[in-house]
Design an enzyme around this catalytic site. Sequence first.
Site, PDB file in Angstrom:
ATOM      1  N   LYS A  34       0.831  -1.202   0.000  1.00 42.98           N
ATOM      2  CA  LYS A  34       0.000   0.000   0.000  1.00 42.98           C
ATOM      3  C   LYS A  34       0.871   1.259   0.000  1.00 42.98           C
ATOM      4  CE  LYS A  34      -3.785  -2.318   2.395  1.00 42.98           C
ATOM      5  NZ  LYS A  34      -4.349  -2.798   1.179  1.00 42.98           N
ATOM      6  N   CYS A  35       1.895   1.248  -0.820  1.00 38.42           N
ATOM      7  CA  CYS A  35       2.882   2.320  -0.867  1.00 38.42           C
ATOM      8  C   CYS A  35       2.850   2.967  -2.248  1.00 38.42           C
ATOM      9  CB  CYS A  35       4.262   1.704  -0.587  1.00 38.42           C
ATOM     10  SG  CYS A  35       5.672   2.783  -0.788  1.00 38.42           S
ATOM     11  N   GLY A  36       3.216   4.214  -2.317  1.00 40.38           N
ATOM     12  CA  GLY A  36       3.313   4.865  -3.613  1.00 40.38           C
ATOM     13  C   GLY A  36       4.323   4.196  -4.534  1.00 40.38           C
ATOM     14  N   THR A  38       4.715   0.867  -4.611  1.00 39.09           N
ATOM     15  CA  THR A  38       4.269  -0.505  -4.838  1.00 39.09           C
ATOM     16  C   THR A  38       4.338  -0.929  -6.305  1.00 39.09           C
ATOM     17  OG1 THR A  38       2.923  -0.485  -2.839  1.00 39.09           O
ATOM     18  CG2 THR A  38       2.361  -2.131  -4.500  1.00 39.09           C
TER      19      THR A  38
END
Length: 157
Positions: A34-36, A38
Amino acid sequence: MSIYDFTCKNIRGEEVSLENYKGKVLLIANTASKCGLTPQYEGLEYLYKTYQEKGLEILGFPCNQFGNQEPGSNDDIESFCALNYGVSFTIMEKVDVNGDEAHPLFVYLKKEAPGLLSKSIKWNFTKFLIDRNGKVIHRYAPTTSPEKITDDIEKLL
């Protein structure tokens, strides 16, 4: 001590000795769903598909230490990686990469390739490149895309 002295658990909880990767070029990354950053899973998978037959292995280590961006269970993580990015490289069990509970492998990686300002890992998708002899060659910032590592991988293969 070398990279081959460590064991880790894969996403299914099975012990894996890094000695199994002797003679391979390894790219190790702490990952998050759930990371930018990803979408880097896509680039990592491309590298794996392109260079696996020449001896590249990629190990992804999910980590929830940065912004609570990997909150899911190991089953959730495995499903997410497969369904959203077609990940076929090895995903390990979720670990801590900093602090008192940091996995010993990441303690070693940070010692062998410290960051610019400190040894700590600053964010998801920090990547470590290891040669066929188990030597840590380079540490890449989270924002370094997998595609930008291609030349370094090719030199080691």
